[in-house]
Structures are given as structure tokens and as C-alpha cells.
Design an enzyme around this catalytic site. Structure first.
Site, mmCIF file in Angstrom:
data_model
loop_
_atom_site.group_PDB
_atom_site.id
_atom_site.type_symbol
_atom_site.label_atom_id
_atom_site.label_comp_id
_atom_site.label_asym_id
_atom_site.label_seq_id
_atom_site.Cartn_x
_atom_site.Cartn_y
_atom_site.Cartn_z
ATOM 1 N N CYS A 36 0.810 -1.223 0.000
ATOM 2 C CA CYS A 36 0.000 0.000 0.000
ATOM 3 C C CYS A 36 0.839 1.267 0.000
ATOM 4 O O CYS A 36 0.296 2.356 -0.127
ATOM 5 C CB CYS A 36 -0.888 0.008 1.239
ATOM 6 S SG CYS A 36 0.098 -0.057 2.739
ATOM 7 N N CYS A 105 -1.001 -5.142 7.390
ATOM 8 C CA CYS A 105 -0.570 -3.847 7.931
ATOM 9 C C CYS A 105 0.332 -4.042 9.153
ATOM 10 O O CYS A 105 1.195 -3.214 9.437
ATOM 11 C CB CYS A 105 -1.778 -3.015 8.324
ATOM 12 S SG CYS A 105 -3.053 -2.928 7.064
HETATM 13 FE FE1 FES Z 1 -1.132 0.215 4.382
HETATM 14 FE FE2 FES Z 1 -2.546 -0.785 6.308
HETATM 15 S S1 FES Z 1 -3.242 -0.295 4.322
HETATM 16 S S2 FES Z 1 -0.400 -0.487 6.267
#
Ligand code: FES
Length: 145
Positions: A36, A105
């Protein structure tokens, strides 16, 4: 869609512990989540092999912030060797769980702690087994891929 977060996750997200920066830290680790792009930076102050202070900055989602916060709480006051054993799974358990899609995450916190310890070892000429810090190992991973 709203996530179903545990009360502890919400608490650590809304009131994160140990946020900030340590000047002249003994070890600094910065990692990014390949999935992400979120980033966590962690600072360690170490005296006689004990983590006497720890701070973090996380530019990321609620789960990344909550797991960073809990990870700092779990390693504060502990020997460096114990911090190295911290797994993302242990952090998630301490938080009362995370939604399955957010487990990845939590890997950020584990990796940042390890990166900071590695930096401490490197700066102080402390020998270690490079296998402990293998990139992209995700050794304790949750199989969230
Ligand atoms: Fe990036 Fe949680 S969506 S660390």
C-alpha cells in the site's frame, strides 16, 4: 465499508502511544509496506542492551498506526533480543485481533523494529546472523496474500 476493529485497536489508533522522534537514537528503522506504500519509522534508545525508550512515526492506515503503537509498548523496557522476537502475530494478538484484510498492515511494525535493531547493531559493530534480517522474508507471515 466500515471495518470491525476491536476496542483496543480503536484505542491505539486514536491515542497512539510513543509517537514522535528520538534525537540521537541508537537505532532507527524505516520500512515501507509494499502492498500500500504506507511507511513506518521507529527510533530506539538503548542502554545496556535494554530498550529504554522507543518512538515511532507511521504514515499509514488505522491498523498500521495501532500496530505500531502496540509494538512500541511491547518492546519498551525489554532486552534487544526480545524485541527481535516480536512477531506481527504477537502484536495483532495483543490488540485483540485485526480484520483479516488488515493483517498485512501489522507486518510493518515487526519489520520496522527489526530494521531499527539492525541499525543499532551496525552502528555499534555488534555481530549478528544476517539471516535474522533477511529482506522480504515475512517469516512469521499470516499468509494474507
Ligand atoms: Fe497500508 Fe494498512 S493499508 S499499512
Amino acid at each position: 465499508m466500515a471495518m470491525n476493529y476491536s476496542p483496543l485497536v480503536m484505542d491505539h489508533f486514536q491515542n497512539p502511544r510513543n509517537v514522535g522522534k528520538i534525537e540521537n537514537a541508537d537505532g532507527v528503522g524505516e520500512v515501507g509496506n509494499a502492498k500500500c506504500g504506507d511507511i513506518m519509522k521507529i527510533y530506539l534508545k538503548i542502554e545496556n542492551d535494554i530498550i529504554v525508550d522507543v518512538k515511532f512515526n507511521t504514515f499509514g492506515c488505522a491498523s498500521a498506526i495501532a500496530t505500531s503503537s502496540m509494538a512500541t509498548e511491547l518492546i519498551k523496557g525489554k532486552p534487544v533480543s526480545e524485541a527481535l522476537e516480536l512477531t506481527n502475530r504477537a502484536v495483532v494478538e495483543a490488540l485483540g485481533g485485526l480484520p483479516a484484510v488488515k493483517i498485512h498492515c501489522s507486518v510493518l511494525a515487526e519489520e520496522a523494529v527489526k530494521a531499527a535493531v539492525k541499525d543499532y547493531y551496525d552502528k555499534n559493530g555488534i555481530e549478528y546472523d544476517p539471516e535474522m534480517f533477511k529482506e522480504g522474508g515475512c517469516a512469521h507471515c499470516c499468509h494474507c496474500d
